[in-house]
Motif scaffolding. Structure first.
Motif, PDB file in Angstrom:
ATOM      1  N   GLN A   1       0.826  -1.206   0.000  1.00  0.00           N
ATOM      2  CA  GLN A   1       0.000   0.000   0.000  1.00  0.00           C
ATOM      3  C   GLN A   1       0.862   1.259   0.000  1.00  0.00           C
ATOM      4  OE1 GLN A   1      -2.458  -0.825   3.437  1.00  0.00           O
ATOM      5  NE2 GLN A   1      -4.171  -1.512   2.164  1.00  0.00           N
ATOM      6  N   THR A   2       1.946   1.222   0.752  1.00  0.00           N
ATOM      7  CA  THR A   2       2.853   2.372   0.787  1.00  0.00           C
ATOM      8  C   THR A   2       3.447   2.638  -0.587  1.00  0.00           C
ATOM      9  OG1 THR A   2       3.414   1.973   3.110  1.00  0.00           O
ATOM     10  CG2 THR A   2       4.948   3.307   1.823  1.00  0.00           C
ATOM     11  N   LYS A   3       3.868   1.581  -1.262  1.00  0.00           N
ATOM     12  CA  LYS A   3       4.444   1.731  -2.598  1.00  0.00           C
ATOM     13  C   LYS A   3       3.403   2.246  -3.587  1.00  0.00           C
ATOM     14  CE  LYS A   3       8.030  -1.842  -2.173  1.00  0.00           C
ATOM     15  NZ  LYS A   3       8.509  -3.158  -2.695  1.00  0.00           N
ATOM     16  N   LEU A   4       2.149   1.780  -3.436  1.00  0.00           N
ATOM     17  CA  LEU A   4       1.091   2.182  -4.367  1.00  0.00           C
ATOM     18  C   LEU A   4       0.720   3.655  -4.215  1.00  0.00           C
ATOM     19  CD1 LEU A   4      -1.510  -0.713  -4.726  1.00  0.00           C
ATOM     20  CD2 LEU A   4      -0.335   0.512  -6.549  1.00  0.00           C
ATOM     21  N   THR A   5       0.830   4.178  -3.007  1.00  0.00           N
ATOM     22  CA  THR A   5       0.542   5.603  -2.827  1.00  0.00           C
ATOM     23  C   THR A   5       1.522   6.473  -3.606  1.00  0.00           C
ATOM     24  OG1 THR A   5       1.892   5.671  -0.809  1.00  0.00           O
ATOM     25  CG2 THR A   5      -0.472   5.238  -0.547  1.00  0.00           C
ATOM     26  N   GLN A   6       2.707   5.936  -3.815  1.00  0.00           N
ATOM     27  CA  GLN A   6       3.737   6.669  -4.554  1.00  0.00           C
ATOM     28  C   GLN A   6       3.614   6.450  -6.057  1.00  0.00           C
ATOM     29  OE1 GLN A   6       7.275   5.085  -2.781  1.00  0.00           O
ATOM     30  NE2 GLN A   6       6.917   6.056  -0.780  1.00  0.00           N
TER      31      GLN A   6
ATOM     32  N   GLN B   1       0.066  -3.099  -8.073  1.00  0.00           N
ATOM     33  CA  GLN B   1      -1.327  -3.510  -7.856  1.00  0.00           C
ATOM     34  C   GLN B   1      -1.417  -5.023  -7.669  1.00  0.00           C
ATOM     35  OE1 GLN B   1      -3.404  -1.952 -11.258  1.00  0.00           O
ATOM     36  NE2 GLN B   1      -3.099   0.210 -10.655  1.00  0.00           N
ATOM     37  N   GLN B   2      -0.647  -5.739  -8.511  1.00  0.00           N
ATOM     38  CA  GLN B   2      -0.599  -7.195  -8.380  1.00  0.00           C
ATOM     39  C   GLN B   2       0.025  -7.604  -7.050  1.00  0.00           C
ATOM     40  OE1 GLN B   2      -1.928  -9.635 -10.060  1.00  0.00           O
ATOM     41  NE2 GLN B   2      -0.985 -11.190  -8.745  1.00  0.00           N
ATOM     42  N   GLN B   3       1.042  -6.885  -6.628  1.00  0.00           N
ATOM     43  CA  GLN B   3       1.686  -7.168  -5.343  1.00  0.00           C
ATOM     44  C   GLN B   3       0.704  -7.006  -4.187  1.00  0.00           C
ATOM     45  OE1 GLN B   3       5.400  -5.067  -4.744  1.00  0.00           O
ATOM     46  NE2 GLN B   3       5.338  -5.373  -2.526  1.00  0.00           N
ATOM     47  N   LEU B   4      -0.136  -5.976  -4.256  1.00  0.00           N
ATOM     48  CA  LEU B   4      -1.127  -5.768  -3.210  1.00  0.00           C
ATOM     49  C   LEU B   4      -2.160  -6.894  -3.208  1.00  0.00           C
ATOM     50  CD1 LEU B   4      -2.407  -4.108  -0.963  1.00  0.00           C
ATOM     51  CD2 LEU B   4      -3.610  -2.765  -2.721  1.00  0.00           C
ATOM     52  N   ARG B   5      -2.618  -7.310  -4.409  1.00  0.00           N
ATOM     53  CA  ARG B   5      -3.589  -8.404  -4.478  1.00  0.00           C
ATOM     54  C   ARG B   5      -2.993  -9.697  -3.912  1.00  0.00           C
ATOM     55  NH1 ARG B   5      -4.884  -5.846  -9.473  1.00  0.00           N
ATOM     56  NH2 ARG B   5      -3.452  -7.203 -10.612  1.00  0.00           N
ATOM     57  N   GLU B   6      -1.729  -9.955  -4.199  1.00  0.00           N
ATOM     58  CA  GLU B   6      -1.067 -11.145  -3.666  1.00  0.00           C
ATOM     59  C   GLU B   6      -0.979 -11.068  -2.146  1.00  0.00           C
ATOM     60  OE1 GLU B   6       1.018 -14.610  -2.927  1.00  0.00           O
ATOM     61  OE2 GLU B   6      -0.225 -13.992  -4.642  1.00  0.00           O
ATOM     62  N   ALA B   7      -0.669  -9.900  -1.616  1.00  0.00           N
ATOM     63  CA  ALA B   7      -0.580  -9.739  -0.168  1.00  0.00           C
ATOM     64  C   ALA B   7      -1.944  -9.938   0.488  1.00  0.00           C
ATOM     65  CB  ALA B   7      -0.023  -8.361   0.165  1.00  0.00           C
TER      66      ALA B   7
END
Length: 296
Positions: A94-99, A107-113
């Motif tokens: 989420q932190t990376k996505l805000t940037q 986005q894929q990394q967040l879904r995997e998490a």
């Protein structure tokens, strides 16, 4: 030639050096190594039967010396993580996505998490189940059962972790893989074994097994599960409870009833399997089988 002649002395010295070098070369030659200390010799194809025997005997003798004769096998995916670890993965993503909100990979990394967080319930359940088994073993040493896992991460780690958190011991049967597996830190040191041959590892899983609990998993979990069921079905192993954790998962994965409808297995073969949905139900199934008197 006189013994005092310098040329003669140099000749003698050279002869002694040559002899000493020859002796040293003999000491260092592979043929001089003790057979059991010669890895090149032991790794020959002709010595495979010896390696198989050694790989069986090492854990066998250690477990016998510690009088371990009753285990509960825990299988499941090596890919699951704890709830805490999954929550950390989500926070990082989420932190990376805000940037970089439009980054597809993030986005894929967040879904995997998020998927890992959903599946972390299996990690936590495996740890709790192992804690229940180990606590019983500490309270009732005459009917003790020791947790045994594949020694790696995921559900294997959770199983050893639950035993560790209960203050007990557990076994880990690690295997040499192309992408090297390392033992999880919760295995009891003297019971942390490593195998090259899957067949010998499988023998040690089942030799002392009093129950098998399979959490959701992939090919490895299915391999162990169906090999166990085949051994029980054919009478090659003593009947023990085979407990599948999360009935909806297993029924979605495998249509057991279809096997009966098509005449591929007998209806009574399905009686080898029990489904549970909580760690307490899994432990209760074992208690009921062996009349341990530990109702939950």
């Amino acid at each position: 030639m006189s013994a005092d002649n310098p040329l003669y002395q140099r000749h003698l010295s050279s002869a002694r050096e040559a002899t000493e070098q020859q002796s040293q070369d003999l000491l260092e030659h592979p043929s001089y190594k003790l057979a059991f200390a010669d890895n090149d010799f032991l790794m020959q194809d002709e010595l495979r039967h010896v390696r198989l025997q050694l790989e069986y005997l090492k854990p066998q003798l250690i477990l016998e010396q510690h009088q371990i004769n009753a285990t509960v096998v825990v299988f499941g995916s090596a890919r699951f993580v704890s709830r805490q670890q999954a929550e950390q993965m989500i926070a990082v993503a989420q932190t990376k996505l805000t940037q970089q909100p439009d980054a597809v990979a993030l986005q894929q990394q967040l879904r995997e998490a998020q998927r890992q967080l959903k599946n972390s319930v299996y990690y936590e359940a495996a740890a709790e189940f192992s804690r229940l088994v180990t606590q019983h073993s500490k309270d009732c040493p005459d009917s003790s059962l020791m947790i045994i896992s594949g020694g790696g991460p995921g559900v294997m780690e959770a199983a050893n972790k639950g035993a560790y958190q209960a203050g007990g011991q557990s076994i880990g049967l690690n295997i040499v893989l192309p992408h090297e597996q390392k033992p999880n830190p919760y295995i009891t040191s003297e019971f942390c074994f490593r195998f090259h041959y899957f067949a010998i590892r499988k023998m040690h899983f089942l030799q002392r097994a009093r129950a098998l609990v399979a959490f959701p998993g992939g090919f490895g979990t299915l391999d162990e599960l169906f090999e166990t069921l085949t051994l029980l079905q054919t009478g090659k192993a003593n009947t023990v409870p085979v407990i599948l954790y999360d009935k909806s998962f297993w029924n979605r994965l495998i249509n057991f009833d279809m096997l009966v409808e098509e005449g591929l297995v007998k209806a009574e073969d399905l009686e080898l399997i029990q489904f549970v949905d909580t760690p307490e139900q899994a432990w209760q199934a074992i208690c009921d089988c062996y009349q341990l008197g530990q109702s939950l």
